[in-house]
Design a protein around this motif. Structure first.
Motif, PDB file in Angstrom:
ATOM      1  N   VAL A 102      53.310  37.660  48.663  1.00 49.16           N
ATOM      2  CA  VAL A 102      52.548  38.785  48.124  1.00 49.16           C
ATOM      3  C   VAL A 102      51.714  38.343  46.926  1.00 49.16           C
ATOM      4  CG1 VAL A 102      52.786  41.049  47.008  1.00 49.16           C
ATOM      5  CG2 VAL A 102      54.363  40.396  48.838  1.00 49.16           C
ATOM      6  N   MET A 103      50.522  38.910  46.805  1.00 52.79           N
ATOM      7  CA  MET A 103      49.733  38.766  45.579  1.00 52.79           C
ATOM      8  C   MET A 103      49.052  40.089  45.292  1.00 52.79           C
ATOM      9  SD  MET A 103      46.476  36.325  44.602  1.00 52.79           S
ATOM     10  CE  MET A 103      47.375  34.831  44.207  1.00 52.79           C
ATOM     11  N   GLN A 104      49.248  40.586  44.088  1.00 51.34           N
ATOM     12  CA  GLN A 104      48.672  41.876  43.709  1.00 51.34           C
ATOM     13  C   GLN A 104      47.781  41.712  42.486  1.00 51.34           C
ATOM     14  OE1 GLN A 104      51.537  44.994  42.880  1.00 51.34           O
ATOM     15  NE2 GLN A 104      50.087  46.556  43.509  1.00 51.34           N
ATOM     16  N   ALA A 105      46.505  42.068  42.664  1.00 51.93           N
ATOM     17  CA  ALA A 105      45.548  42.128  41.553  1.00 51.93           C
ATOM     18  C   ALA A 105      45.405  40.807  40.817  1.00 51.93           C
ATOM     19  CB  ALA A 105      45.937  43.241  40.576  1.00 51.93           C
ATOM     20  N   SER A 106      45.427  39.693  41.550  1.00 51.59           N
ATOM     21  CA  SER A 106      45.314  38.387  40.896  1.00 51.59           C
ATOM     22  C   SER A 106      44.401  37.401  41.598  1.00 51.59           C
ATOM     23  CB  SER A 106      46.706  37.743  40.757  1.00 51.59           C
ATOM     24  OG  SER A 106      47.527  38.497  39.896  1.00 51.59           O
ATOM     25  N   LEU A 107      43.904  37.739  42.780  1.00 56.51           N
ATOM     26  CA  LEU A 107      43.077  36.780  43.513  1.00 56.51           C
ATOM     27  C   LEU A 107      41.802  36.440  42.748  1.00 56.51           C
ATOM     28  CD1 LEU A 107      43.165  35.229  46.217  1.00 56.51           C
ATOM     29  CD2 LEU A 107      41.796  37.073  47.217  1.00 56.51           C
ATOM     30  N   TYR A 108      41.302  37.391  41.974  1.00 56.34           N
ATOM     31  CA  TYR A 108      40.066  37.153  41.210  1.00 56.34           C
ATOM     32  C   TYR A 108      40.214  36.012  40.208  1.00 56.34           C
ATOM     33  CZ  TYR A 108      41.900  39.451  37.005  1.00 56.34           C
ATOM     34  OH  TYR A 108      42.636  39.767  35.896  1.00 56.34           O
ATOM     35  N   HIS A 109      41.440  35.727  39.788  1.00 61.16           N
ATOM     36  CA  HIS A 109      41.654  34.629  38.843  1.00 61.16           C
ATOM     37  C   HIS A 109      41.189  33.296  39.412  1.00 61.16           C
ATOM     38  CE1 HIS A 109      43.799  36.544  35.552  1.00 61.16           C
ATOM     39  NE2 HIS A 109      44.552  37.201  36.428  1.00 61.16           N
ATOM     40  N   PHE A 110      41.063  33.220  40.733  1.00 57.08           N
ATOM     41  CA  PHE A 110      40.743  31.952  41.381  1.00 57.08           C
ATOM     42  C   PHE A 110      39.314  31.895  41.918  1.00 57.08           C
ATOM     43  CE2 PHE A 110      45.217  32.969  41.576  1.00 57.08           C
ATOM     44  CZ  PHE A 110      45.738  31.905  40.866  1.00 57.08           C
ATOM     45  N   LEU A 111      38.516  32.887  41.574  1.00 53.82           N
ATOM     46  CA  LEU A 111      37.096  32.818  41.891  1.00 53.82           C
ATOM     47  C   LEU A 111      36.445  31.682  41.099  1.00 53.82           C
ATOM     48  CD1 LEU A 111      36.233  36.629  41.907  1.00 53.82           C
ATOM     49  CD2 LEU A 111      36.075  35.070  43.855  1.00 53.82           C
ATOM     50  N   PRO A 112      35.443  31.003  41.653  1.00 53.14           N
ATOM     51  CA  PRO A 112      34.637  31.423  42.798  1.00 53.14           C
ATOM     52  C   PRO A 112      35.173  31.001  44.179  1.00 53.14           C
ATOM     53  CG  PRO A 112      33.670  29.476  41.814  1.00 53.14           C
ATOM     54  CD  PRO A 112      34.854  29.861  40.949  1.00 53.14           C
ATOM     55  N   GLU A 113      36.265  30.225  44.229  1.00 51.35           N
ATOM     56  CA  GLU A 113      36.744  29.780  45.540  1.00 51.35           C
ATOM     57  C   GLU A 113      38.259  29.962  45.647  1.00 51.35           C
ATOM     58  OE1 GLU A 113      37.187  29.466  48.839  1.00 51.35           O
ATOM     59  OE2 GLU A 113      35.089  28.956  48.590  1.00 51.35           O
ATOM     60  N   PRO A 114      38.710  31.159  46.053  1.00 51.52           N
ATOM     61  CA  PRO A 114      40.147  31.435  46.129  1.00 51.52           C
ATOM     62  C   PRO A 114      40.815  30.982  47.424  1.00 51.52           C
ATOM     63  CG  PRO A 114      38.927  33.428  46.577  1.00 51.52           C
ATOM     64  CD  PRO A 114      37.899  32.360  46.282  1.00 51.52           C
ATOM     65  N   ALA A 115      40.051  30.414  48.363  1.00 53.51           N
ATOM     66  CA  ALA A 115      40.623  30.059  49.668  1.00 53.51           C
ATOM     67  C   ALA A 115      41.809  29.098  49.580  1.00 53.51           C
ATOM     68  CB  ALA A 115      39.541  29.489  50.589  1.00 53.51           C
ATOM     69  N   PRO A 116      41.785  28.064  48.740  1.00 51.41           N
ATOM     70  CA  PRO A 116      42.950  27.170  48.683  1.00 51.41           C
ATOM     71  C   PRO A 116      44.242  27.892  48.306  1.00 51.41           C
ATOM     72  CG  PRO A 116      41.064  26.111  47.667  1.00 51.41           C
ATOM     73  CD  PRO A 116      40.667  27.541  47.930  1.00 51.41           C
ATOM     74  N   VAL A 117      44.153  28.898  47.445  1.00 46.95           N
ATOM     75  CA  VAL A 117      45.333  29.669  47.051  1.00 46.95           C
ATOM     76  C   VAL A 117      45.845  30.477  48.242  1.00 46.95           C
ATOM     77  CG1 VAL A 117      46.141  31.574  45.611  1.00 46.95           C
ATOM     78  CG2 VAL A 117      44.734  29.772  44.610  1.00 46.95           C
ATOM     79  N   LEU A 118      44.946  31.163  48.927  1.00 44.54           N
ATOM     80  CA  LEU A 118      45.363  31.962  50.078  1.00 44.54           C
ATOM     81  C   LEU A 118      45.897  31.074  51.201  1.00 44.54           C
ATOM     82  CD1 LEU A 118      45.638  34.830  51.108  1.00 44.54           C
ATOM     83  CD2 LEU A 118      43.365  34.631  52.101  1.00 44.54           C
TER      84      LEU A 118
END
Length: 199
Positions: A102-118
């Protein structure tokens, strides 16, 4: 880097979140908790003060692991009966495996490229990855004062985050995972968008 005040104190963090979400505050957690069955294993990425666990998942007897850069929040998880681990999501270290990641309200921390985290979340999940992300944000407000406040209070310990998702940019990001998207919905009065991806 010095953390913003809201990341140094659980009470301040929750007060701000309650102010932002108002009457939809509980619904944003309930939407995620409703997707997790009793007794499941859960890894909560960037768990913050672990409100999802302490108020919603603990009663479902889940095996909960909260990952966060903030040592205070991690200590709170352990005191509450979960497993808290200090974790830098910018590293390539594989995540602990679980039924639900689960991830809530934190994906933006990894912009501009959050794909590696997901991608690491998907690799760790046995059943589903659940992401709920704000699409209406103070930091992108047309009001300059509100926007400045929103940007300045988002340093979780690894620098300020100037970028945010809109619904259009979040949908665009998730299009690359379209074959895995099992569910999508607006939650919390339309402030967040929920995506559920099959592992």
């Amino acid at each position: 880097m010095s953390q913003s005040l809201i990341y140094r104190n659980r009470a301040v963090y929750e007060l701000l979140m309650r102010g932002l979400y108002g009457r939809h505050y509980a619904a944003r957690y309930g939407a995620i908790a409703g997707l997790v069955p009793d007794g499941a294993e859960v890894v909560d990425v960037c768990c913050g003060p672990a409100t999802l666990y302490t108020r919603y998942l603990r009663a479902k007897s889940v095996a909960y692991t909260g990952l966060d850069l903030n040592e205070r929040f991690v200590a709170d998880v352990s005191r509450a009966g979960g497993r808290g681990l200090v974790w830098n999501m910018r590293s390539d270290t594989p995540l602990p495996e679980a039924d639900y990641v689960v991830m809530q309200a934190s994906l933006y921390h990894f912009l501009p490229e959050p794909a590696p985290v997901l991608d690491r979340m998907l690799a760790a999940a046995r059943k589903s990855v659940i992401v709920a992300e704000p699409i209406r944000n103070l930091a992108t407000s047309r009001n300059r004062v509100l926007a400045t406040v929103g940007r300045r209070f988002t340093n979780a310990g690894d620098g300020r985050q100037a970028h945010r998702f809109t619904e259009a940019t979040l949908d665009e990001f998730f299009r690359r995972y379209e074959s895995r998207v099992a569910q999508r919905a607006l939650i919390a009065g339309g402030r967040e968008k929920l995506y559920v991806l099959s592992a």
